[in-house]
Structures are given as C-alpha cells and as structure tokens.
Design an enzyme around this catalytic site. Structure first.
Site, PDB file in Angstrom:
ATOM      1  N   LEU A 145       0.844  -1.184   0.000  1.00  0.00           N
ATOM      2  CA  LEU A 145       0.000   0.000   0.000  1.00  0.00           C
ATOM      3  C   LEU A 145       0.883   1.239   0.000  1.00  0.00           C
ATOM      4  O   LEU A 145       1.987   1.230   0.570  1.00  0.00           O
ATOM      5  CB  LEU A 145      -0.913   0.029   1.234  1.00  0.00           C
ATOM      6  CG  LEU A 145      -1.933  -1.105   1.391  1.00  0.00           C
ATOM      7  CD1 LEU A 145      -2.717  -0.914   2.683  1.00  0.00           C
ATOM      8  CD2 LEU A 145      -2.876  -1.170   0.200  1.00  0.00           C
ATOM      9  N   ASP A 146       0.394   2.318  -0.625  1.00  0.00           N
ATOM     10  CA  ASP A 146       1.090   3.591  -0.548  1.00  0.00           C
ATOM     11  C   ASP A 146       1.287   3.989   0.911  1.00  0.00           C
ATOM     12  O   ASP A 146       0.523   3.585   1.795  1.00  0.00           O
ATOM     13  CB  ASP A 146       0.286   4.692  -1.247  1.00  0.00           C
ATOM     14  CG  ASP A 146       0.216   4.506  -2.755  1.00  0.00           C
ATOM     15  OD1 ASP A 146       1.024   3.734  -3.297  1.00  0.00           O
ATOM     16  OD2 ASP A 146      -0.653   5.145  -3.378  1.00  0.00           O
ATOM     17  N   ARG A 147       2.258   4.836   1.163  1.00  0.00           N
ATOM     18  CA  ARG A 147       2.589   5.247   2.529  1.00  0.00           C
ATOM     19  C   ARG A 147       1.370   5.809   3.263  1.00  0.00           C
ATOM     20  O   ARG A 147       1.168   5.523   4.444  1.00  0.00           O
ATOM     21  CB  ARG A 147       3.720   6.280   2.496  1.00  0.00           C
ATOM     22  CG  ARG A 147       4.278   6.650   3.858  1.00  0.00           C
ATOM     23  CD  ARG A 147       5.553   7.474   3.697  1.00  0.00           C
ATOM     24  NE  ARG A 147       6.156   7.730   4.995  1.00  0.00           N
ATOM     25  CZ  ARG A 147       5.917   8.809   5.735  1.00  0.00           C
ATOM     26  NH1 ARG A 147       5.074   9.726   5.291  1.00  0.00           N
ATOM     27  NH2 ARG A 147       6.511   8.971   6.892  1.00  0.00           N
ATOM     28  N   THR A 178      -1.855   5.265   2.498  1.00  0.00           N
ATOM     29  CA  THR A 178      -3.040   4.408   2.430  1.00  0.00           C
ATOM     30  C   THR A 178      -3.029   3.462   3.623  1.00  0.00           C
ATOM     31  O   THR A 178      -1.994   2.895   3.958  1.00  0.00           O
ATOM     32  CB  THR A 178      -3.064   3.597   1.125  1.00  0.00           C
ATOM     33  OG1 THR A 178      -3.053   4.492   0.008  1.00  0.00           O
ATOM     34  CG2 THR A 178      -4.306   2.721   1.042  1.00  0.00           C
TER      35      THR A 178
END
Length: 287
Positions: free
Chosen positions: A133-135, A137
């Site tokens: 996951l993105d930082r 998210t």
C-alpha cells in the site's frame, strides 16, 4: 535446518514432478531449491521427481529454512494483527508508514515491524509482502510466512482469486461504474502517474457510493494493480480523493482518504475461504 512442510495424498497415478507442480502448486524455481536444500518423501521414503506416484501415496515436501535479510532492521513498532496462522499474517497498516524499506524510509516500515513480530514469536523467515500500500493508504496488508505461500498467493492475485476491496472518500456523488483507462508515468515526474494511451492496462470497479457525513464513501475493487491506480482513475473521472494533494483532492485531511478495507481468498493450504476486514479508520470520520 528444515522449515515449512506440506503434505498431500495422491488421488490418481501421476509422475511426482507433475504432482508437485500442478497439484501442490510448487513453482519450478522453488522445486529446484527443494531438491537441493529441502526434502521430498513419498510414504516416508526419499524419492526423486522422476518417481511414479500411485493412488493413495502420501507426498511430504519440506522446504529449506528461511532466514531474515541481514540488511533489514528489526522494529519494535506495534502492529495490529487482523489474522494470523502458521502460514499467513494480515496487518492493519496505519497511514503514514511505508510498507517496505526504501532509500527515504530505510528502517521504520511495516515490514520492519513484522520482522519484529516474527522475532517475538520465534519465527525465522524472510518477510514476504503479498500486497503493498502507498505510505498514506491504510488497511489490510498480507504477509506470507514462507516463499511457497507467497508464490501461491501471488498466483491467486494474478487470476483475481484474491480480491481486495477499498473504501475512498470523495466530495461529490459518483455512480457505480468501471473505469478502464491505461496508466503511465506523468511526464517530468518520478512519482506522479496519469491516464495515457501509452500506459499499462488498468481497470477499477466502483461498486457502491453512499452518503457519509457531508461526503461520499466509495466501495472499490481493483482488477489490476498499477501504481496509484485508484487515485489516478478517480481524478480522471473528476472525483479526486479528499486529501490527495498530488491528484487535486480537497485539502481536508492530512493524507489521502483511501483505505484497504478487506481481502478474500481461498487459503492455499486448507482450501477454506478466508475473509479479512480492517475497520474504517478514525480520520475518515472527522474530515
């Protein structure tokens, strides 16, 4: 030292190599590793992959023991465990922490924290991240406790048999729809992505849209997994995520309003359905 072990009973006559790869789901690369560093037994007797199996034979495969990367730092950051058994771990990732180490975030990542958890429970294993996951998210991140389980879950992802559902906050109502638009790197940027004809195939399904306080909560399922896919596709249709400064979202949250809410799949060892859910984060409720 030997590590993870799986066993299966043979239902039909077949060569051992075929059974290992087709029925047990062992990749060619992993099978080579097992032959040299692990163990393959049929009815308690060591056999080569050329052995012919009979109905009722029991095949036991023992994989080599795994060790954590010597370059990874153990972190004592607490993790919120959503699901755990001998082969899988699911964690509720908070926003603001990277999933894996990078040049900008070399030590205090979710993977480092999972390595700390492994140390506490006495597990010697590489940290196998199934989904990143993105930082900023939040939500469900899956980890496999062995290379074999990682391979099996990756195969499920490729064939959409591991489904992940996201929730997202936007300011205006969006009708349920499928967004089929290729995504590539934005010109002149390392991080930003955009919809472009030269990009990679990308499909996002908006399943539902509900009133949520003064905003709208979307339920989303990905068919593909491109970088920033949901964020890019929502901007593309004119509904950027609240808080997503990179893609034009309203500046009302300290991070973009995207949460990995659930994951569903058939367990690679038990064949039972596994359903994992991460509760809606508090910052969604106070935008």
């Amino acid at each position: 030292m030997q590590g993870f072990t799986i066993r299966r009973v043979v239902e039909d006559t077949t060569p051992l190599r075929d059974f290992l790869m087709k029925d047990m789901g062992i990749s060619r690369k992993m099978l080579t590793l097992v032959k040299h560093e692990g163990k393959i037994e049929v009815n308690g007797i060591h056999r080569t992959v050329r052995h012919e199996l009979e109905r009722g034979d029991e095949v036991v495969v023992t994989f080599p023991n795994e060790s954590p990367s010597p370059h990874m730092t153990v972190s004592n950051r607490p993790i919120r465990i959503l699901y755990e058994d001998d082969s899988l771990l699911a964690v509720d990732k908070p926003a603001g922490i990277a999933t894996i180490p990078s040049r900008l975030h070399p030590t205090d990542t979710l993977a480092n924290a999972v390595l700390g958890h492994y140390a506490r429970i006495g597990l010697s294993s590489t940290v196998h991240v199934v989904n990143r996951l993105d930082r900023d998210t939040s939500g469900v991140v899956l980890f496999a406790k062995s290379g074999f389980i990682h391979h099996r879950l990756s195969e499920l992802q490729k064939t959409n048999r591991l489904t992940r559902t996201y929730v997202a906050l936007v300011e205006k109502e969006v009708s349920p729809q499928t967004i089929d638009a290729p995504i590539g790197r934005a010109e002149g940027s390392i991080m930003e992505r955009t919809v472009t004809e030269s990009g990679q195939h990308a499909v996002t399904h908006i399943l539902d849209c509900q009133n949520f306080n003064r905003d709208f909560l979307l339920t989303i399922r990905l068919e593909t997994g491109r970088t920033h896919q949901i964020r890019v596709h929502l901007r593309h249709i004119g509904h950027p995520l609240i808080g997503d400064s990179m893609y034009g979202g309203a500046n009302r949250m300290l991070r973009h309003a995207l949460h990995s809410a659930s994951a569903r799949f058939i367990h690679p060892l038990t064949d039972e359905e596994v359903s994992i859910e991460a509760p809606l984060p508090q910052d969604f409720r106070y935008t």
